[in-house]
Design an enzyme around this catalytic site. Structure first.
Site, short mmCIF file in Angstrom:
data_model
loop_
_atom_site.label_atom_id
_atom_site.label_comp_id
_atom_site.label_asym_id
_atom_site.label_seq_id
_atom_site.Cartn_x
_atom_site.Cartn_y
_atom_site.Cartn_z
N ARG A 1 0.72 -1.38 0.23
CA ARG A 1 -0.08 0.24 0.09
C ARG A 1 0.86 1.44 0.06
O ARG A 1 0.59 2.17 -0.83
CB ARG A 1 -0.86 -0.03 1.26
N THR A 2 1.82 1.33 0.95
CA THR A 2 2.51 2.62 1.11
C THR A 2 3.31 2.87 -0.14
O THR A 2 3.21 4.25 -0.76
CB THR A 2 3.26 2.83 2.33
N LYS B 1 25.57 -3.64 0.16
CA LYS B 1 27.25 -3.53 -0.01
C LYS B 1 27.69 -2.85 1.44
O LYS B 1 28.74 -2.70 1.48
CB LYS B 1 27.81 -2.77 -1.16
N HIS C 1 4.61 5.83 11.90
CA HIS C 1 4.14 5.43 10.31
C HIS C 1 3.28 6.68 9.94
O HIS C 1 1.86 6.42 10.05
CB HIS C 1 3.63 4.27 9.98
N ARG D 1 11.14 4.01 3.50
CA ARG D 1 10.79 3.08 4.61
C ARG D 1 12.11 2.15 4.89
O ARG D 1 12.73 1.88 4.19
CB ARG D 1 9.48 2.04 4.23
#
Ligand code: CP
Length: 354
Positions: free
Chosen positions: A51-52, A80, A129, A101
């Site tokens: 969704r986000t 890395k 959030h 995120r």
């Protein structure tokens, strides 16, 4: 550079402005279709999302802009060993705004210190959030018409559920809002979320059935499997609450059922047909609020005021934050900074006690 890391970075007046913009986008979508032509959003997702990420990308396309995306930390140079700070410094050269995120708590605040474009926190570990909360607020506003005088039941994983932490912060600013925190004792809401708020607004219980008749909003959450260090503990708690039609028999007729999604089994599929279920509408509202937020932050970027989200009273600590999930543990150059809140010294990045 204005970033949004925590829902409290937006004032109540700014939330009202974002709601008004989102409602206007819903009513007059054509007005917005080319408004961000030539502008670019980067979606940097170091943790899974449906969704986000997709609603941010749809939001930018619907505003006429473009998107470059990094989905999955193992496809980027983070695999890395590149730091969040370096990644953000580089990506800032390519785009106008970044939604990120990360699985590490505080990563978004650290990113906002090294970026030269606005950073939107699309979820930092189990911490917060804010854009999910914007989706939740538009849902509540459109379904209830107001934020005051509501009793909100938050049910499930209140410890690791970052959407719960941000929603409590947002809704605590409205008058006469009561929270019933429904969880097993192992998954209670962290102290840092409740600190400084009126304790008489909160009731903690393990019983969804007892709370049900009082609720105006029921905010169900998934038990956050990915945050548990001990799989046995997750297995013992994963079925703590399952909402079904039987349990809704004692609910108010105008209850609204929200869930940030994804769901696993905590809402039976039979509930989807109940007209009180709002969780799929909520995902659509998330896109409109993200459109409103991108517009606001890019408008402010074009008319800049120098601004840092680091609290003015934060001091560099000799002692490193000991939360193993904090960004201070993984970013070599990052110094732990602390603030004193309600007599307790806390890390500014993850809010754990130092
Ligand atoms: N609510 C939410 O954050 O969903 P995603 O994890 O799919 O983005």
């Amino acid at each position: 550079m204005r970033s949004v890391i925590d829902i409290l970075d937006l004032s109540v007046a700014e939330i009202a402005e974002l709601l008004a913009t989102a409602n206007d986008i819903i009513d007059h979508h054509e007005k917005y279709e080319n408004i961000l032509r030539g502008r670019k959003l980067a979606t940097l997702f170091f943790e899974p999302s449906t969704r986000t990420r997709m609603s941010f990308e749809a939001a930018m396309y619907e505003l006429g802009g473009n998107v470059i995306s990094l989905a999955g930390g193992n496809t980027s140079s983070a695999a890395k060993g590149e730091s969040v700070a370096d990644t953000i410094r580089v990506v800032s050269n390519y785009v106008d705004i970044i939604a990120m995120r990360h699985y590490i708590e505080g990563a978004a605040l650290a990113a906002s210190e090294s970026g030269t474009v606005p950073i939107i926190n699309a979820g930092d570990g189990g911490h917060c959030h804010p854009t999910q909360t914007l989706a939740d607020l538009l849902t509540i506003y459109r379904e209830k018409g107001h934020f005051d005088n509501l009793t909100i039941g938050l049910c499930g994983d209140l410890k690791y559920g970052r959407t719960v932490h941000s929603l409590i912060n947002a809704m605590s600013r409205y008058a006469n809002v009561r929270f019933i925190l429904i969880s097993p004792k192992e998954l209670r809401c962290p102290a840092y979320v409740l600190e400084g708020k009126d304790p008489t607004s909160f009731i903690e219980t393990a019983s969804l059935e007892e709370a049900m008749p009082e609720l105006d909003i029921l905010y169900m959450t998934r038990i956050q499997k990915e945050r548990f260090d001990d799989e046995e503990e997750y297995l013992s708690l994963k079925d703590s609450y399952i909402l079904n039609n039987e349990k809704l028999k004692n609910a108010k007729a105008d209850l609204k059922i929200l869930h940030p999604l994804p769901r696993v089994n905590e809402i039976a599929v039979e509930v989807d047909d109940d007209e009180r279920a709002c969780y799929f509408k909520q995902t659509l509202y998330g896109k409109y609020m993200r459109m409103a937020l991108i517009l606001k932050l890019l408008k402010e970027k074009d008319n800049p005021k120098k601004e840092s989200l680091m609290p003015a009273d934060a001091i560099i600590s000799d002692v490193k934050c000991s939360n193993p999930k904090c960004i201070c543990q993984s970013e070599q150059e990052l110094k732990t900074r602390t603030i004193i809140r309600n007599g307790i010294r806390r890390c500014v990045y993850c809010e754990h006690e130092i």
